[in-house]
Design a protein around this motif. Sequence first.
Motif, short mmCIF file in Angstrom:
data_model
loop_
_atom_site.label_atom_id
_atom_site.label_comp_id
_atom_site.label_asym_id
_atom_site.label_seq_id
_atom_site.Cartn_x
_atom_site.Cartn_y
_atom_site.Cartn_z
N UNK A 63 9.27 -7.72 2.09
CA UNK A 63 8.06 -7.07 1.58
C UNK A 63 8.19 -5.58 1.76
N UNK A 64 7.97 -4.83 0.70
CA UNK A 64 8.00 -3.37 0.77
C UNK A 64 6.59 -2.88 0.45
N UNK A 65 5.99 -2.18 1.40
CA UNK A 65 4.61 -1.70 1.24
C UNK A 65 4.54 -0.63 0.17
N UNK A 122 2.48 2.66 -1.81
CA UNK A 122 1.98 3.94 -1.35
C UNK A 122 0.54 3.85 -0.85
N UNK A 123 -0.32 3.16 -1.59
CA UNK A 123 -1.73 3.07 -1.20
C UNK A 123 -1.88 2.37 0.16
N UNK A 124 -1.11 1.32 0.38
CA UNK A 124 -1.15 0.61 1.66
C UNK A 124 -0.64 1.49 2.79
N UNK A 125 0.47 2.19 2.55
CA UNK A 125 1.01 3.11 3.56
C UNK A 125 -0.01 4.19 3.91
N UNK A 126 -0.64 4.76 2.87
CA UNK A 126 -1.64 5.82 3.10
C UNK A 126 -2.81 5.30 3.90
N UNK A 127 -3.27 4.07 3.61
CA UNK A 127 -4.41 3.50 4.33
C UNK A 127 -4.06 3.26 5.79
N UNK A 128 -2.84 2.81 6.05
CA UNK A 128 -2.41 2.55 7.42
C UNK A 128 -2.27 3.85 8.21
N UNK A 129 -1.81 4.90 7.52
CA UNK A 129 -1.57 6.18 8.20
C UNK A 129 -2.76 7.13 8.18
N UNK A 130 -3.89 6.72 7.61
CA UNK A 130 -5.09 7.58 7.57
C UNK A 130 -5.59 7.83 8.98
N UNK A 131 -6.02 9.05 9.21
CA UNK A 131 -6.49 9.43 10.56
C UNK A 131 -7.97 9.29 10.67
N UNK A 145 7.49 -10.19 -6.94
CA UNK A 145 6.06 -10.11 -7.21
C UNK A 145 5.62 -8.70 -6.81
N UNK A 146 5.14 -7.94 -7.79
CA UNK A 146 4.76 -6.56 -7.54
C UNK A 146 3.25 -6.40 -7.70
N UNK A 147 2.60 -5.97 -6.63
CA UNK A 147 1.16 -5.71 -6.64
C UNK A 147 1.00 -4.20 -6.50
N UNK A 148 0.73 -3.51 -7.60
CA UNK A 148 0.68 -2.06 -7.61
C UNK A 148 -0.32 -1.55 -6.57
N UNK A 149 0.14 -0.63 -5.75
CA UNK A 149 -0.69 -0.05 -4.71
C UNK A 149 -0.62 -0.82 -3.40
N UNK A 150 -0.31 -2.10 -3.45
CA UNK A 150 -0.23 -2.91 -2.24
C UNK A 150 1.20 -3.05 -1.77
N UNK A 151 2.08 -3.56 -2.64
CA UNK A 151 3.47 -3.69 -2.27
C UNK A 151 4.21 -4.68 -3.15
N UNK A 152 5.48 -4.90 -2.80
CA UNK A 152 6.35 -5.76 -3.59
C UNK A 152 7.03 -6.79 -2.69
N UNK A 153 6.97 -8.04 -3.12
CA UNK A 153 7.70 -9.12 -2.46
C UNK A 153 8.97 -9.33 -3.28
#
Length: 92
Positions: free
Chosen positions: A79-81, A83-92, A42-50
């Motif tokens: 689950x592989x996060x 890019x958008x999710x990774x960027x949101x988590x790493x935002x300063x 299941x791939x949710x673009x920007x969120x991740x893939x199960x």
Amino acid sequence: MNKSELVAAMAAKAEMSKKDTEKVLKAFEEVVTEELAKNGKVQLVGFGTFDVAERSAREGRNPQTGEPMSIPASKAPRFKAGKALKDAVNAK
């Protein structure tokens, strides 16, 4: 955050009742579970893939006795996060 807190937060964001939101979350869980059981993804673009990871059979050791033991092959959900999710988590 536990499941009831997640349902409450989702209901507030979506302006839905908690009861309807809980149905939506349960349906999402069921659909993802069914798809992974069929070895799909299941791939949710920007969120991740199960998806499903294959683990091969291997030799392990019993930590208490040090005795060698056989560990059978298995499948594990993964689950592989995205890019958008990774960027949101790493935002300063």
